[in-house]
Motif scaffolding. Structure first.
Motif, PDB file in Angstrom:
ATOM      1  N   LEU A   2     -15.369 -37.526 -24.578  1.00 48.90           N
ATOM      2  CA  LEU A   2     -15.720 -36.274 -25.237  1.00 48.90           C
ATOM      3  C   LEU A   2     -15.466 -36.374 -26.744  1.00 48.90           C
ATOM      4  CD1 LEU A   2     -14.342 -33.617 -22.716  1.00 48.90           C
ATOM      5  CD2 LEU A   2     -16.735 -34.062 -23.248  1.00 48.90           C
ATOM      6  N   LEU A   3     -14.331 -36.985 -27.108  1.00 43.13           N
ATOM      7  CA  LEU A   3     -14.025 -37.180 -28.522  1.00 43.13           C
ATOM      8  C   LEU A   3     -15.037 -38.107 -29.182  1.00 43.13           C
ATOM      9  CD1 LEU A   3     -10.118 -37.538 -28.401  1.00 43.13           C
ATOM     10  CD2 LEU A   3     -11.446 -35.595 -29.257  1.00 43.13           C
ATOM     11  N   THR A   4     -15.516 -39.093 -28.429  1.00 44.14           N
ATOM     12  CA  THR A   4     -16.526 -40.006 -28.964  1.00 44.14           C
ATOM     13  C   THR A   4     -17.815 -39.277 -29.305  1.00 44.14           C
ATOM     14  OG1 THR A   4     -15.607 -41.805 -27.633  1.00 44.14           O
ATOM     15  CG2 THR A   4     -17.817 -42.124 -28.498  1.00 44.14           C
ATOM     16  N   GLY A   5     -18.109 -38.218 -28.556  1.00 40.65           N
ATOM     17  CA  GLY A   5     -19.336 -37.476 -28.805  1.00 40.65           C
ATOM     18  C   GLY A   5     -19.230 -36.421 -29.891  1.00 40.65           C
ATOM     19  N   VAL A   6     -17.986 -36.011 -30.273  1.00 38.20           N
ATOM     20  CA  VAL A   6     -17.848 -34.889 -31.206  1.00 38.20           C
ATOM     21  C   VAL A   6     -17.087 -35.232 -32.483  1.00 38.20           C
ATOM     22  CG1 VAL A   6     -17.978 -33.204 -29.327  1.00 38.20           C
ATOM     23  CG2 VAL A   6     -15.739 -34.046 -30.050  1.00 38.20           C
ATOM     24  N   THR A   7     -16.384 -36.357 -32.537  1.00 37.55           N
ATOM     25  CA  THR A   7     -15.602 -36.692 -33.739  1.00 37.55           C
ATOM     26  C   THR A   7     -16.161 -37.941 -34.409  1.00 37.55           C
ATOM     27  OG1 THR A   7     -14.012 -38.067 -32.516  1.00 37.55           O
ATOM     28  CG2 THR A   7     -13.531 -35.713 -32.691  1.00 37.55           C
ATOM     29  N   VAL A  21     -22.332 -42.527 -10.507  1.00 36.42           N
ATOM     30  CA  VAL A  21     -21.372 -41.699  -9.782  1.00 36.42           C
ATOM     31  C   VAL A  21     -20.370 -41.032 -10.720  1.00 36.42           C
ATOM     32  CG1 VAL A  21     -19.631 -43.498  -9.405  1.00 36.42           C
ATOM     33  CG2 VAL A  21     -19.953 -41.727  -7.684  1.00 36.42           C
ATOM     34  N   ILE A  22     -20.438 -41.353 -12.011  1.00 32.05           N
ATOM     35  CA  ILE A  22     -19.468 -40.844 -12.984  1.00 32.05           C
ATOM     36  C   ILE A  22     -19.410 -39.320 -13.030  1.00 32.05           C
ATOM     37  CG2 ILE A  22     -18.841 -40.785 -15.430  1.00 32.05           C
ATOM     38  CD1 ILE A  22     -18.148 -43.377 -14.053  1.00 32.05           C
ATOM     39  N   PRO A  23     -20.543 -38.585 -13.076  1.00 30.71           N
ATOM     40  CA  PRO A  23     -20.453 -37.119 -13.139  1.00 30.71           C
ATOM     41  C   PRO A  23     -19.675 -36.501 -11.989  1.00 30.71           C
ATOM     42  CG  PRO A  23     -22.668 -37.823 -13.678  1.00 30.71           C
ATOM     43  CD  PRO A  23     -21.932 -39.045 -13.197  1.00 30.71           C
ATOM     44  N   ALA A  24     -19.850 -37.012 -10.779  1.00 29.99           N
ATOM     45  CA  ALA A  24     -19.122 -36.468  -9.628  1.00 29.99           C
ATOM     46  C   ALA A  24     -17.624 -36.726  -9.759  1.00 29.99           C
ATOM     47  CB  ALA A  24     -19.653 -37.082  -8.335  1.00 29.99           C
ATOM     48  N   GLY A  45      -3.564 -42.415 -23.474  1.00 34.97           N
ATOM     49  CA  GLY A  45      -3.824 -41.122 -22.851  1.00 34.97           C
ATOM     50  C   GLY A  45      -3.453 -41.112 -21.386  1.00 34.97           C
ATOM     51  N   THR A  46      -3.692 -42.236 -20.702  1.00 34.30           N
ATOM     52  CA  THR A  46      -3.322 -42.343 -19.291  1.00 34.30           C
ATOM     53  C   THR A  46      -1.826 -42.213 -19.110  1.00 34.30           C
ATOM     54  OG1 THR A  46      -5.220 -43.796 -18.878  1.00 34.30           O
ATOM     55  CG2 THR A  46      -3.456 -43.818 -17.253  1.00 34.30           C
ATOM     56  N   ILE A  51      -8.857 -41.566 -15.275  1.00 33.19           N
ATOM     57  CA  ILE A  51     -10.172 -40.945 -15.337  1.00 33.19           C
ATOM     58  C   ILE A  51     -10.158 -39.743 -16.279  1.00 33.19           C
ATOM     59  CG2 ILE A  51     -11.916 -39.723 -13.978  1.00 33.19           C
ATOM     60  CD1 ILE A  51     -11.146 -41.470 -11.609  1.00 33.19           C
ATOM     61  N   SER A  52      -9.089 -38.936 -16.197  1.00 33.16           N
ATOM     62  CA  SER A  52      -8.972 -37.781 -17.090  1.00 33.16           C
ATOM     63  C   SER A  52      -8.889 -38.224 -18.547  1.00 33.16           C
ATOM     64  CB  SER A  52      -7.734 -36.953 -16.717  1.00 33.16           C
ATOM     65  OG  SER A  52      -7.807 -36.486 -15.378  1.00 33.16           O
ATOM     66  N   ALA A  53      -8.126 -39.279 -18.810  1.00 29.95           N
ATOM     67  CA  ALA A  53      -8.026 -39.807 -20.174  1.00 29.95           C
ATOM     68  C   ALA A  53      -9.381 -40.332 -20.649  1.00 29.95           C
ATOM     69  CB  ALA A  53      -6.975 -40.920 -20.241  1.00 29.95           C
ATOM     70  N   SER A  54     -10.124 -40.964 -19.758  1.00 32.37           N
ATOM     71  CA  SER A  54     -11.460 -41.455 -20.111  1.00 32.37           C
ATOM     72  C   SER A  54     -12.393 -40.305 -20.470  1.00 32.37           C
ATOM     73  CB  SER A  54     -12.055 -42.259 -18.949  1.00 32.37           C
ATOM     74  OG  SER A  54     -11.259 -43.384 -18.639  1.00 32.37           O
TER      75      SER A  54
END
Length: 438
Positions: A96-101, A273-276, A125-126, A88-91
């Motif tokens: 985040l990288l998908t949104g900024v790079t 439920v992803i944000p939680a 990443g996992t 989940i952390s790797a995701s």
């Protein structure tokens, strides 16, 4: 009543013919059983009695939240103690990288090939995060007196490799459920871990009432609050804002075609439920960092971790902020207003009173922003309000708002997927009957 009986009978009849669905359900159940078995297999070289005493005294902290997502494997220090949280952390990092790079944006735009590469990077990443967290857990266990029977380099190596392997295996199990089971593999693994521990959490809560640790009125109030929360979750998750889409009429010869209208459904809680889950994953970061040094060297991190206990003000603020951020961020990833407006314009569709193209994209974006504000506020209320009550009483984490949200939402999604597959079976059967009659 007769209509309901007929629907139930037709549903059972369709299920009896859905051999592929039966196989998928059995396959999913088999994998979940394997997962639950792994949460009871302890790490080698651990004293279970000392571990139970130490972990039992920290269930009200972030460690308790970690234990929830690991399906109880942390308190038993099992081979699945890291759970699926490194994935989940790797995701989170990859998205985040998908949104900024630009590189990851281009990968996302490449379709299936790009998604495969993004999945591959998420796996890498996992592995890296699981390796770091596994080593941190090994050091933390050695720093806790009496838990490790034979501390040293060999114990650290075995523990790190075991936890890394457990996480990678869980990631693979989740992918198998998604590909060959009924879908939502990672979510179902978290779901099954929580559901399996809920009966024990309820039993311990009733035991507290029997011994007088909490009053019967408080138990009734908590259960009533849980029922209200479940109803509220179901209501909001099914809520939609439907945007009217009109298609123009066109004439071919002497006949008129088109002129139909349809609806573009926009969910109130698009992110689900992803944000939680993502916000919880970030809150677990202090535990990972504090594991890498002795108790005399990480006093600041220990203090921060203690302030992030259930119901503490700092925990509530960071958790709420994380939920709001990931609600907007994840919604922007899964729904693109510009792309939707372009597709409508391509097929001749338009929103009445709104010019096609850029104006339509702006209209949808503004509407989606308003819905996301409502959806994020709903998630904050569901995740935090029960924590306020539960934090003041010795009730397990499994009865918290986050756990409840995951169970209800994932359960609804799973039922929807099963119903969709049943409907496809019914359509196939209907098509075969039509061809036979002809």
């Amino acid at each position: 009543m007769s209509g309901f009986a007929q629907n139930a009978e037709s549903g059972l009849g369709a299920f009896s013919k859905a051999d592929d669905l039966k196989k998928r359900i059995l396959y999913t159940l088999l994998i979940l059983i394997i997962y639950r078995f792994g949460t009871y297999v302890p790490l080698p070289g651990i004293d279970p009695t000392s571990l139970k005493e130490i972990v039992g005294g920290n269930q009200r902290s972030l460690l308790g939240m970690f234990n929830v997502f690991a399906g109880g494997a942390v308190q038993r220090m099992a081979i699945f103690a890291l759970g699926i949280m490194p994935y989940i952390s790797a995701s989170i990092i990859i998205q985040l990288l998908t949104g900024v790079t630009e590189y990851f944006k281009n990968l996302k735009a490449q379709g299936e090939v790009g998604r495969q590469k993004i999945t591959q990077y998420t796996r890498y990443g996992t592995v890296i995060l699981a390796l770091i967290q596994g080593y941190g857990v090994a050091i933390s266990l050695e720093n806790s007196q009496g838990i490790v029977q034979d501390p040293g380099l060999y114990f650290r190596f075995v523990t790190t490799v075991t936890l890394l392997t457990g996480t990678v295996f869980l990631m693979w199990l989740g992918e198998q459920i998604t590909a060959r089971g009924i879908g939502n593999g990672i979510s179902l693994i978290i779901f099954s871990g929580i559901v399996a521990e809920i009966p024990g959490a309820l039993a311990s809560t009733f035991e507290l009432g029997r011994t007088g640790a909490i009053s019967s009125g408080v138990i009734i109030l908590i259960l009533l609050l849980l029922l209200i929360a479940i109803y509220f979750i179901v209501f909001v998750e099914r809520a939609q804002r439907r945007v009217l889409i009109q298609y123009p009429k066109r004439q071919q010869g002497n006949k008129m075609y088109g002129g139909e209208s349809s609806y573009l459904p926009l969910k109130v809680n698009t992110a689900g439920v992803i944000p939680a889950i993502f916000a919880s994953a970030l809150l677990l970061l202090p535990i990972t960092l504090s594991n890498f040094s002795s108790s005399s060297e990480n006093s600041i991190l220990i203090s921060i971790t203690s302030m992030l206990g259930q119901g503490k003000p700092l925990y509530m603020i960071f958790f709420a902020a994380g939920i709001v951020f990931f609600s907007f961020f994840y919604t922007s990833i899964v729904f693109n207003p510009t792309e939707t407006a372009d597709n409508l314009k391509k097929y001749g569709g338009f929103v009445p009173g709104i010019r096609p193209g850029e104006r339509t994209a702006l209209f949808i974006e503004n509407l989606l922003t308003k819905l996301t504000v409502i959806g994020s506020a709903y998630l904050v209320i569901i995740c935090l309000l029960p924590e306020v009550l539960i934090a003041n009483y010795p009730v397990p984490f499994y009865l918290g708002g986050t756990s409840l949200l995951i169970v209800v939402v994932v359960g609804m999604d799973t039922i929807t997927q099963i119903q969709t597959r049943l409907m496809s079976v019914q359509y196939e059967s209907l098509i075969k009957k039509t061809k036979f009659n002809r």
